[in-house]
Design an enzyme around this catalytic site. Structure first.
Site, short mmCIF file in Angstrom:
data_model
loop_
_atom_site.label_atom_id
_atom_site.label_comp_id
_atom_site.label_asym_id
_atom_site.label_seq_id
_atom_site.Cartn_x
_atom_site.Cartn_y
_atom_site.Cartn_z
N TYR A 1 20.22 -57.86 -36.84
CA TYR A 1 18.90 -57.49 -36.33
C TYR A 1 17.94 -58.67 -36.18
CZ TYR A 1 20.75 -52.91 -37.68
OH TYR A 1 21.55 -51.80 -37.82
N TYR B 1 17.69 -45.81 -35.63
CA TYR B 1 17.02 -45.71 -36.94
C TYR B 1 16.42 -47.05 -37.33
CZ TYR B 1 20.22 -48.26 -40.12
OH TYR B 1 20.92 -49.24 -40.80
N ARG B 2 16.80 -48.10 -36.61
CA ARG B 2 16.44 -49.48 -36.98
C ARG B 2 16.86 -50.33 -35.80
NH1 ARG B 2 20.03 -51.94 -41.93
NH2 ARG B 2 18.91 -53.87 -42.35
#
Lengths: 543, 145
Positions: free
Chosen positions: A125, A500-501
């Site tokens: 991420y 979700y992320r």
């Protein structure tokens, strides 16, 4: 092939010290101080230099990084950044709450944006890189105290720089009978960082935010707040009771930028007297729906108590093998090639790992029930007896018992070190997961990318973790990976499936899918708590 | 705390926490205003709150707890016993080329890195280590827990 290949060495020497400085070099600047894109948007060169001088006075000169070379480790990321939009201005590393407060005072004075990281290893991420270029990284790694472990209540209170490895060593050294619940990058990441990004692990304590209990947060104006029971004078229940009194606040400090978390409590799982890991092997990609439908009741009634991983073959193979061993063509690897290779490793197209915990008697009672259900779904139910010594089975056995491992990072070598995770949520219903798998394969195929997927199965939903693995050293491939994840987010969103992320480059895109009312509420909270917008602007699309 | 108490805590808690009872209640619907949170003013002099640097860790300890999870563990190339230049090791650690993460001075201090790089450069090969494409052994090496 063993050790460093010549190719590695040659490639490294060719680019030399500029490896991580590609972003700087691409813009023809030697230092963040010389390049306007590296500076905070509203700060002049002299203003930035003045802010840096004040930060040095607070933490000591060696803990402020504001030149190109010392900022290199903060600029490292596996995610695509073809337009160089995630380049930090520098970094500052406090060692105490008081230093954090003093840093925020300086940041408010100069309108200096600070991107907070704990250990900066948010691998799929964006690592430590900020949502927009020019932010100063607030590196919390030096705050690395294990403040308290309560062996009676099984609770921990730690600072952001503590890693799972640190905790593991502490528990071992003090002979405390608890298991940690670790994400796949456990040894080098922190429980605080992972929990604040609402990450998961794979024991019964796998939902990390669920197991979190109490925080200490420095707000943008320097106010120090303890959530839950921690606000009560002389409280002895800060890590025992999550909810405290009044509105529950902890949630607004996760996946957000409303404060800097300086301490966090969480629960430790008592080591069970007995533990038995299982793998269910299914041989067709189309079996995904059957597996989910078979698993759902056991996760809902908790007969299977851990966060289950349903691992796609291409993900598993990529952990320990490289693409050229399977396929030498640029297009996506055909499923039958993956299936054949996986079969030779003892793997199916889907490999579902769960475990039973408790006593031998409890496990003996539950095993036949789950065995029947998965055999009825067409799977082979395998245990240590059949799979002992298999590298993948051992890996998941370790994850499900909270042991340290970094083996899944092997997937980074699949195609030249690029990786970004797209993580939509799916309901735990077979039909929809099959649809998600089909849509993901279709989009990846368009970009000649392979479907490396795992489903992490919670109670009533699944995190569909799709890792886009690409060659980050090839600008064309980097751009393709970036285009691909944007198309995936957009087209899944059109079906009502959102992440979700997400990584730093797609935070706005995902935030838009959650709608104007949600964004507006977050913006109002942000304005109230951080009117100068100094804390991690852009995190989860909140400025 | 005695070992017996630890044992009691363990056996008593695990079944409750792991099983059916892991369902939690909703917030109190009748909740009202609570006292203001504890606050701390920013101190005038900050130097007193500086933590002294931790003593440097031995290179072997850093290798086992960080590098060795990938290098020699089927994930990343073997780096021991190859006489790799120490400068190259330092560069790799700080920049994280390709599939390797970068490690910051807050994770591995400059002094620790210097010693680690020399240690890696001069270390002997460990026959138990495995490169990424080595044949998979019959039994995977278990890490000491």
């Amino acid at each position: 092939m063993t050790g460093f290949s010549r190719r590695d060495v040659i490639r490294q020497s060719a680019v030399g010290a500029a490896v991580g400085a590609a972003a700087y070099a691409a813009q023809g600047v030697a230092s963040p101080l010389d390049g306007p894109r590296m500076l905070p948007a509203h700060l002049s060169k002299s203003g930035f230099a003045a802010a840096v001088a004040e930060l040095r006075a607070i933490v000591g000169a060696q803990w402020v990084f504001a030149d190109a070379e010392s900022t290199l480790p903060y600029a490292k990321s596996f995610t695509p950044d073809p337009r160089h939009e995630h380049v930090p201005a520098g970094a500052v590393a406090p060692s105490s709450v008081e230093e954090v407060q003093a840093i925020l005072k300086v940041a408010n004075k100069y309108k200096l944006p600070l991107w907070t990281v704990s250990t900066g290893k948010n691998m799929g991420y964006g690592c430590a890189t900020p949502a927009s270029s020019g932010q100063m990284i607030l590196d919390m790694k030096r705050m690395n105290k294990i403040i308290a472990i309560d062996p009676e209540l099984g609770t921990a209170l730690v600072e952001p720089g503590v890693t799972y490895q640190d905790l593991h060593d502490y528990l071992t050294e003090h002979n405390l009978p608890f298991w940690l619940d670790i994400p796949t990058v456990g040894p080098i990441v922190s429980p605080v960082g992972n929990t604040l990004d609402r990450g998961v692990g794979y024991t019964p304590y796998g939902d990390h935010f669920f197991m979190q209990c109490g925080m200490e947060v420095v707000l943008a104006d320097g106010t120090l707040v303890r959530t839950g029971m921690g606000s009560v004078k002389d409280s002895t229940t800060w890590q025992a009771f999550k909810w405290g009194y009044g509105p529950y606040l902890d949630g607004i400090f996760t996946q957000s930028n409303f404060g800097v978390v300086t301490k966090m409590g969480f629960w430790l799982m008592p080591k069970p007297p007995a533990f038995k890991p299982f793998m269910v092997r299914h041989n067709e990609m189309a079996d995904v729906g059957k597996i989910v439908d078979a698993m759902r009741p056991f996760r809902m009634n908790n007969l299977i108590p851990n966060v289950v991983l349903m691992m796609g073959a291409a993900y598993q193979v990529a952990m320990f093998h490289r693409r050229e061993e399977l396929w030498d063509k640029p297009g996506s690897i055909p499923q039958d090639v993956v299936r054949d290779f996986a079969k030779r490793q003892g793997l199916g197209m889907w490999n579902t790992y769960f475990a039973l915990y408790g006593t031998d008697e409890i496990i003996a009672a539950i095993e036949p029930i789950v065995r029947r259900a998965f055999e009825a779904s067409g799977g082979e139910v395998l245990t240590e007896k059949e799979m002992g010594g298999n590298l993948w089975f051992n890996h998941h056995k370790n994850l499900m018992s909270g042991q340290m491992t970094l083996e899944e990072k092997g997937i980074l070598r699949w195609r030249g070190g690029g990786m970004v995770c797209f993580a939509p949520v799916a309901p735990a219903k077979g039909e929809e997961t099959a649809q998600q798998t089909a849509l993901a394969q279709e989009i990846l195929g368009k970009y000649n990318l392979d479907y490396h997927a795992a489903y992490a199965i919670g109670g009533r939903e699944l995190h569909h973790l799709i890792f886009i693995l690409y060659d980050k050293e090839n600008p064309v491939e980097e751009k393709k990976a970036d285009d691909c994840i944007r198309e995936m987010i957009t087209r899944f969103g059109q079906r009502g499936w959102a992440s979700y992320r997400t990584g730093v480059s797609t935070m706005d895109l995902v935030a838009r899918q959650y709608g104007d009312a949600n964004r507006s509420l977050n913006a109002r909270i942000k304005q109230a708590l951080d009117p100068n917008h100094i804390l991690s602007p852009g995190k989860s699309g909140i400025r | 705390m005695s070992a017996q108490a630890v044992h009691r805590a363990r056996t008593g808690a695990w079944a409750v926490a792991c099983g059916w009872l892991m369902v939690v209640g909703a917030a109190d619907a009748n909740a009202s205003a609570r006292p203001a949170p504890q606050t701390t003013a920013v101190p005038a002099s900050i130097a007193q709150f500086r933590r002294p640097p931790a003593p440097p860790r031995a290179p072997e300890a850093i290798y086992v707890r960080t590098c060795g999870y990938c290098h020699g563990a089927h994930v990343a190339p073997i780096i021991r016993g190859r006489g790799l230049p120490a400068e190259m090791v330092e560069l790799y650690v700080r920049t994280g080329p390709r599939g390797m993460p970068a490690f910051r001075p807050t994770e591995i201090s400059p002094a620790e890195l210097k010693a680690l790089a020399v240690w890696v450069s001069q270390s002997k090969a460990d026959p138990n280590e495995r490169a990424p494409l080595d044949p998979i052994p019959a039994a995977t090496k278990e890490r000491a827990q």
